[in-house]
Design an enzyme around this catalytic site. Structure first.
Site, PDB file in Angstrom:
ATOM      1  N   SER A 140       0.861  -1.174   0.000  1.00  0.00           N
ATOM      2  CA  SER A 140       0.000   0.000   0.000  1.00  0.00           C
ATOM      3  C   SER A 140       0.901   1.229   0.000  1.00  0.00           C
ATOM      4  CB  SER A 140      -0.887  -0.003   1.248  1.00  0.00           C
ATOM      5  OG  SER A 140      -1.535   1.239   1.430  1.00  0.00           O
ATOM      6  N   TYR A 153      -2.431  -1.608  10.291  1.00  0.00           N
ATOM      7  CA  TYR A 153      -2.363  -1.694   8.836  1.00  0.00           C
ATOM      8  C   TYR A 153      -1.064  -1.082   8.318  1.00  0.00           C
ATOM      9  CZ  TYR A 153      -4.043  -1.370   3.986  1.00  0.00           C
ATOM     10  OH  TYR A 153      -4.188  -1.495   2.624  1.00  0.00           O
TER      11      TYR A 153
END
Length: 258
Positions: A140, A153
């Site tokens: 990401s 995350y």
């Protein structure tokens, strides 16, 4: 760019980014195992994307060692090996750090990091036996930067960069490459669920979450698409040498510019 007869496993492939990657690989001639926690969805997706038998559904909770081993063994039994692994399965948990339960922290890291480790460990011996292979992690932009409310995350996505570098080093003598795709915000059900959660936690409207949080740093105010990420995955899977290994490729409409 071709992946003719390459034997691929894509995790989290029943929907979202994983489904788009699986579809693109199949278009390029690959055989693809649709690995997903939801076994019925995995089989349904395989039937939809590969009615000619080049796609199969595989039950796989990537945080479960036995399920990962069994799922990879099923693919090897059917196709004789594994050439490409796309470790894509993921979840999201939105919470201020001081309110985040330890169980939630462990749950997210188990899917993203344990899952990447377990699937990689299960596939590498088969790639080494073949004398080639590609390992691709779905990271990401949060592999590069931090955001509010996403401590586990961000931590997990940063961790994938380190894992890829080690796999690149250890895999090189066997002609196995490892790389990370770092998408910006992709409009998937996972992101759609984040919008009201962030709006509530930040005290702003959902429109403001999209405009001022998710897409604020992009050059054009646009979401990255699942097809964008599928093209990057196909490029990495088909790349012909180890010139591209241990790297991260950011596809984010300019949100993060390395």
């Amino acid at each position: 760019m071709e992946l003719q007869d390459q034997r691929c496993i894509v995790t989290g492939a029943a929907s979202g980014i994983g489904r788009a990657i699986a579809a693109r690989f199949l278009q390029l001639g690959a055989r693809v195992a649709i690995a997903d926690l939801d076994e019925s969805a995995a089989h349904k997706t395989a039937d939809e994307l590969g009615p000619d038998g080049r796609a199969i559904g595989v039950r796989m909770d990537v945080s479960d060692e036995e399920q990962v081993s069994a799922g990879v063994a099923k693919v090897v039994s059917q196709w004789g090996g594994v050439d490409v692994l796309v470790s894509n399965a993921g979840i999201q948990i939105i919470s201020p750090l001081e309110e985040l339960a330890f169980a939630q922290w462990k749950k997210l890291l188990a899917v993203h990091l344990d899952g990447a480790f377990l699937t990689t460990r299960a596939c590498l011996p088969h790639m080494y036996a073949n004398g080639h292979g590609k390992v691709i992690y779905t990271g990401s932009v949060h592999s590069k930067v931090a955001s509010h409310l996403k401590a586990p995350y961000v931590t997990a996505k940063h961790g994938l960069l380190g894992l890829a570098k080690v796999v690149a080093l250890e895999g090189a003598p066997h002609h196995v490459a490892a790389n990370v795709i770092c998408p910006g915000f992709v409009r998937t059900p996972l992101v759609d669920r984040q919008i009201p959660e962030q709006a509530k936690d930040l005290g702003i409207s959902e429109k403001e979450v999209v405009r001022d949080v998710m897409l604020r740093e992009t050059v054009d105010g646009e979401f990255t698409s699942t097809d964008d990420i599928a093209e990057v995955a196909a490029f990495l899977a088909a790349f012909p040498s180890l010139a591209l290994t241990g790297q991260s490729v950011v596809a984010s409409h300019g949100w993060f510019m390395a």
